[in-house]
Design a protein around this motif. Structure first.
Motif, mmCIF file in Angstrom:
data_model
loop_
_atom_site.group_PDB
_atom_site.id
_atom_site.type_symbol
_atom_site.label_atom_id
_atom_site.label_comp_id
_atom_site.label_asym_id
_atom_site.label_seq_id
_atom_site.Cartn_x
_atom_site.Cartn_y
_atom_site.Cartn_z
ATOM 1 N N TYR A 248 0.832 -1.210 0.000
ATOM 2 C CA TYR A 248 0.000 0.000 0.000
ATOM 3 C C TYR A 248 0.869 1.264 0.000
ATOM 4 O O TYR A 248 0.602 2.224 -0.741
ATOM 5 C CB TYR A 248 -0.912 -0.017 1.219
ATOM 6 N N VAL A 249 1.943 1.245 0.813
ATOM 7 C CA VAL A 249 2.851 2.401 0.891
ATOM 8 C C VAL A 249 3.530 2.641 -0.453
ATOM 9 O O VAL A 249 3.633 3.784 -0.939
ATOM 10 C CB VAL A 249 3.893 2.185 2.003
ATOM 11 N N HIS A 255 2.432 7.198 -6.684
ATOM 12 C CA HIS A 255 1.509 8.268 -7.064
ATOM 13 C C HIS A 255 1.829 9.564 -6.314
ATOM 14 O O HIS A 255 0.952 10.395 -6.089
ATOM 15 C CB HIS A 255 0.055 7.837 -6.793
ATOM 16 N N ASN A 256 3.110 9.687 -5.915
ATOM 17 C CA ASN A 256 3.624 10.895 -5.257
ATOM 18 C C ASN A 256 2.927 11.209 -3.935
ATOM 19 O O ASN A 256 2.744 12.381 -3.569
ATOM 20 C CB ASN A 256 3.501 12.108 -6.200
#
Length: 313
Positions: A248-249, A255-256
């Motif tokens: 997830y991270v 995606h910045n």
């Protein structure tokens, strides 16, 4: 070698079994067993008095619970062989020779397997499913599939009992006996026995509550019997949780979007999981060494006993 009846103690833990205890004792006496020991859990229906009149030795347990009663009784038995069964009429005296037979041929512990020979209505579908799940979990945790670890029909040698460190006070006692027998590398034999419907007495076992306690006991006892399973399960769970958070991270980072606290948590979970799993590997190594040492000590003790016997002769 043939086991003589006088060398066998029939151990029957009871709690309000007045409807069945007399006939059970009579059946064993008719088969020639004279040492019948009833350990009673403070019954309120006269079970102890009926057992005495039927010719059994009766002791009232000091503690509370089936496990506590069995542990107390073991300390009072002097006969070289013990045959233990519940006093509720579900197990038959007729299976005594089947249970004792393997002890004649070198077995240390015998388990009476009920699941393939039970009377119609003796086990519900929930009971059968629960027993299967518990037997499989026991195999995962302790490395042996014993077919029916919750059976109350057991046979022991006195020597094998001295190697069991029993502490459970409730219905978890059968699970602990099986785990201790595996941990101490006892020669375990499983034999099929009959299992009858309860003759009108209510069961004292609550399937869900006691099932949870038994599963918890299987896992807890794995700490000394199978540390790789005990620590590895926790370590693997933490590691997998860390990897899921890590995915997830990384997805957000691509995606910045930076998630610093979650990144730190991910690292801690994965590191903690790997460290705990390593404890399991180390514990497994120490356990293997401990078992090898005990096996060598037992061999040495046998040799010393033989030498002493030769000197006496």
């Amino acid at each position: 070698m043939s086991i003589e009846r006088k060398d066998v103690c029939i151990l029957i833990p009871t709690l309000n079994e007045v409807k069945t205890i007399e006939s059970l004792i009579r059946d064993f006496r008719e088969m020639g067993f004279s040492e019948i020991f009833v350990i009673d859990g403070k019954s309120t229906d006269g079970t102890a008095d009926v057992a005495r009149r039927a010719g059994a030795r009766v002791e009232i347990q000091v503690g509370k619970g089936k496990g506590a009663a069995i542990i107390e009784a073991f300390s009072m038995i002097k006969e070289p062989y013990i045959l233990m069964l519940d006093g509720d009429g579900t197990y038959a005296a007729a299976d005594a020779d089947t249970m004792l037979g393997p002890l004649e041929h070198g077995a240390d512990h015998v388990i009476g397997e009920r699941l393939s020979g039970y009377e119609k209505g003796a086990l519900t579908r929930l009971n059968r499913f629960g027993n299967h799940v518990i037997n499989v979990l026991f195999k995962w945790a302790h490395g042996r599939y014993l077919e029916d670890i919750l059976s109350g029909y057991r046979a022991f040698t006195q020597e094998s009992l001295s190697r069991l460190n029993l502490k459970e006070s409730g219905f978890e006692i059968e699970t602990e006996i099986a785990a201790e027998a595996v941990r101490n590398d006892l020669r375990i034999v499983v034999v099929p026995v009959s299992y009858c419907q309860r003759p009108g007495t209510p069961t004292k076992l609550h399937p869900l509550r006691d099932g949870y306690k038994i599963i918890k006991t299987i896992y807890r006892l794995a700490k000394v019997g199978n540390p790789l399973f005990y620590f590895g399960l926790v370590g693997l769970s933490l590691t997998l949780l860390g990897i899921i958070l890590g995915i997830y991270v990384v997805y957000d980072w691509l995606h910045n979007i930076e998630r610093i606290p979650m990144t730190v948590l991910t690292g801690l979970l994965i590191m903690s999981g790997l460290i705990i799993t390593m404890f399991g590997f180390l514990g497994d190594i120490f356990l293997a060494y401990h078992r090898e040492t005990n096996a060598e000590l037992r061999k040495l003790q046998i040799q010393l006993d033989k030498l002493e016997g030769q000197k006496k002769n």
